[in-house]
Design a protein around this motif. Structure first.
Motif, PDB file in Angstrom:
ATOM      1  N   PHE A   1      -2.111  -5.385  11.711  1.00  8.32           N
ATOM      2  CA  PHE A   1      -2.486  -4.383  10.726  1.00  8.32           C
ATOM      3  C   PHE A   1      -3.842  -3.785  11.104  1.00  8.32           C
ATOM      4  CE2 PHE A   1       0.075  -7.640   8.645  1.00  8.32           C
ATOM      5  CZ  PHE A   1       1.164  -6.866   8.264  1.00  8.32           C
TER       6      PHE A   1
ATOM      7  N   ILE B   1       0.842  -1.182   0.000  1.00 11.44           N
ATOM      8  CA  ILE B   1       0.000   0.000   0.000  1.00 11.44           C
ATOM      9  C   ILE B   1       0.882   1.238   0.000  1.00 11.44           C
ATOM     10  CG2 ILE B   1      -1.919  -1.152   1.172  1.00 11.44           C
ATOM     11  CD1 ILE B   1      -1.063   0.309   3.753  1.00 11.44           C
TER      12      ILE B   1
ATOM     13  N   GLU C   1       4.192   0.307   2.271  1.00  2.00           N
ATOM     14  CA  GLU C   1       4.161  -0.673   3.354  1.00  2.00           C
ATOM     15  C   GLU C   1       3.682  -2.013   2.810  1.00  2.00           C
ATOM     16  OE1 GLU C   1       2.562   0.902   7.344  1.00  2.00           O
ATOM     17  OE2 GLU C   1       1.488   2.065   5.820  1.00  2.00           O
TER      18      GLU C   1
ATOM     19  N   SER D   1       0.491   1.833  -5.541  1.00  2.00           N
ATOM     20  CA  SER D   1       0.162   0.569  -4.876  1.00  2.00           C
ATOM     21  C   SER D   1      -0.227  -0.471  -5.914  1.00  2.00           C
ATOM     22  CB  SER D   1      -1.005   0.762  -3.897  1.00  2.00           C
ATOM     23  OG  SER D   1      -0.727   1.733  -2.932  1.00  2.00           O
TER      24      SER D   1
ATOM     25  N   VAL E   1       1.525  -5.229   3.603  1.00  2.00           N
ATOM     26  CA  VAL E   1       0.376  -5.458   4.487  1.00  2.00           C
ATOM     27  C   VAL E   1      -0.265  -6.808   4.169  1.00  2.00           C
ATOM     28  CG1 VAL E   1      -1.944  -4.630   5.093  1.00  2.00           C
ATOM     29  CG2 VAL E   1      -0.092  -2.990   4.764  1.00  2.00           C
TER      30      VAL E   1
ATOM     31  N   LYS F   1      -7.516   0.792   8.428  1.00  2.00           N
ATOM     32  CA  LYS F   1      -7.150   1.630   7.288  1.00  2.00           C
ATOM     33  C   LYS F   1      -6.224   0.886   6.339  1.00  2.00           C
ATOM     34  CE  LYS F   1      -4.957   6.022   6.060  1.00  2.00           C
ATOM     35  NZ  LYS F   1      -4.282   7.249   6.594  1.00  2.00           N
ATOM     36  N   GLN F   2      -5.214   0.217   6.879  1.00  2.00           N
ATOM     37  CA  GLN F   2      -4.286  -0.534   6.041  1.00  2.00           C
ATOM     38  C   GLN F   2      -4.992  -1.651   5.281  1.00  2.00           C
ATOM     39  OE1 GLN F   2      -1.696  -1.486   9.394  1.00  2.00           O
ATOM     40  NE2 GLN F   2       0.010  -0.429   8.396  1.00  2.00           N
TER      41      GLN F   2
END
Length: 315
Positions: free
Chosen positions: A241, A196, A232, A203, A234, A244-245
């Motif tokens: 996590f 992300i 990041e 992404s 994820v 939001k992620q």
């Protein structure tokens, strides 16, 4: 149509840093697991219990199975999860070496015998032969898919997209994206993992091909670029996590045409202090709440265009 399955690594409780012992077979989180998965189903989810030998053979595990068979028979699937260190037959001395904690590293005959033993136990307990497999520690090997096919499996969820476990003598999935593949006639749905960034098109670029990230990591400018864009890695899981992620990852995977997503967690995470992901009350509360909110969001918001669906693996 993008499907979402909830896959629970349904297993015993143990010290994740304490070695692989047969005696690590305690299951005390059955009631918490039942209550939590009931809420996930009520939020619109479909739950796949990928169960190992210690769980299925425990009294609490049997109670969980019986409850969902009685109350939510259309919303659950009972699958297989092989932890070699608690699954007979036993040949290793204790503790089991890390190499052999990955089922795919076992000799063919031993991997086959262990999976056959677990398959038959689940069939006896559930009343139906399992058709979906999750290797313990994602540990499929060169013989695993042939063995699955011989034992009647049709689906596998052992691949972990973009992951490499070779530093622990495990498998290398670094060249796999989140797209479904087929091996020995087995439909393989990867555990949803990806990248992300605050810049959504980037992404999507990273999640389309493993070589895109590898190329950027080969030079200093590329690494700086990744940092500036807040990249990041994820997993689609509330274990480590946040909401939001997970939402950002799900949106990117949908945008890059992944057809089947997997939201996953370890069964013992539903009970405070049983895994590294819920060591404190705050962590535990966030894990529970974010899980339910994500499933609710997926079913109530992301599917407004009728292009998403909660599903079992074998459906």
């Amino acid at each position: 149509m993008t499907k979402l399955s909830i896959v629970v690594h349904t297993e015993e409780e143990f010290d994740w840093n304490g070695g692989f012992y047969r005696r690590n077979n305690q299951v005390t989180h059955g009631k918490e697991l039942t209550e939590f998965c009931k809420k996930l189903i009520q939020a619109g989810g479909k739950v796949v219990f990928a169960m190992d030998y210690a769980f299925v053979s425990s009294e609490e595990g049997k109670d969980v199975i019986a409850y969902f068979q009685q109350h939510f028979p259309e919303d659950v699937e009972f699958a297989t999860h092989l932890h070699p260190w608690v699954n007979p037959p036993f040949e290793d001395t204790e503790p089991v070496p890390e190499k052999h904690s990955y089922p795919g590293n076992l000799p063919y005959s031993l991997e086959y015998d262990k999976l056959k033993c677990l398959t038959e136990l689940i069939e006896k307990t559930v009343g139906k032969r399992p058709s979906t497999y999750l290797a313990g520690r994602y540990g499929v090997g060169e013989n695993s898919y042939e063995i699955m096919a011989k034992l009647g499996y049709t689906h596998d969820v052992s691949i972990s997209a973009f992951a490499d476990f070779t530093h622990q003598e495990g498998p290398d999935f670094s060249q796999y994206t989140n797209h479904v593949v087929e091996k020995h006639g087995i439909k393989c749905i990867p555990h949803s993992t990806g990248y992300i960034s605050w810049f959504k098109p980037f992404s999507n670029y990273l999640n389309q091909n493993p070589n895109n990230l590898a190329g950027l990591n080969q030079n200093v400018l590329g690494k700086v670029f990744l940092r500036l864009l807040g990249v990041e890695k994820v997993r689609l899981s509330a274990e480590g996590f946040n909401l939001k992620q997970m939402k950002m990852l799900a949106e990117s995977l949908r945008a890059t045409h992944s057809k089947h997503l997997i939201f996953s967690f370890h069964s013992a995470s539903v009970k405070l202090g049983c895994t590294p992901y819920n060591a404190s009350p705050d962590e535990h509360r966030r894990f529970l709440n974010d899980s339910i909110e994500f499933i609710t969001m997926f079913n109530n918001f992301m599917n407004q265009d009728n292009q998403t669906q909660s599903a079992l693996i074998s459906s």
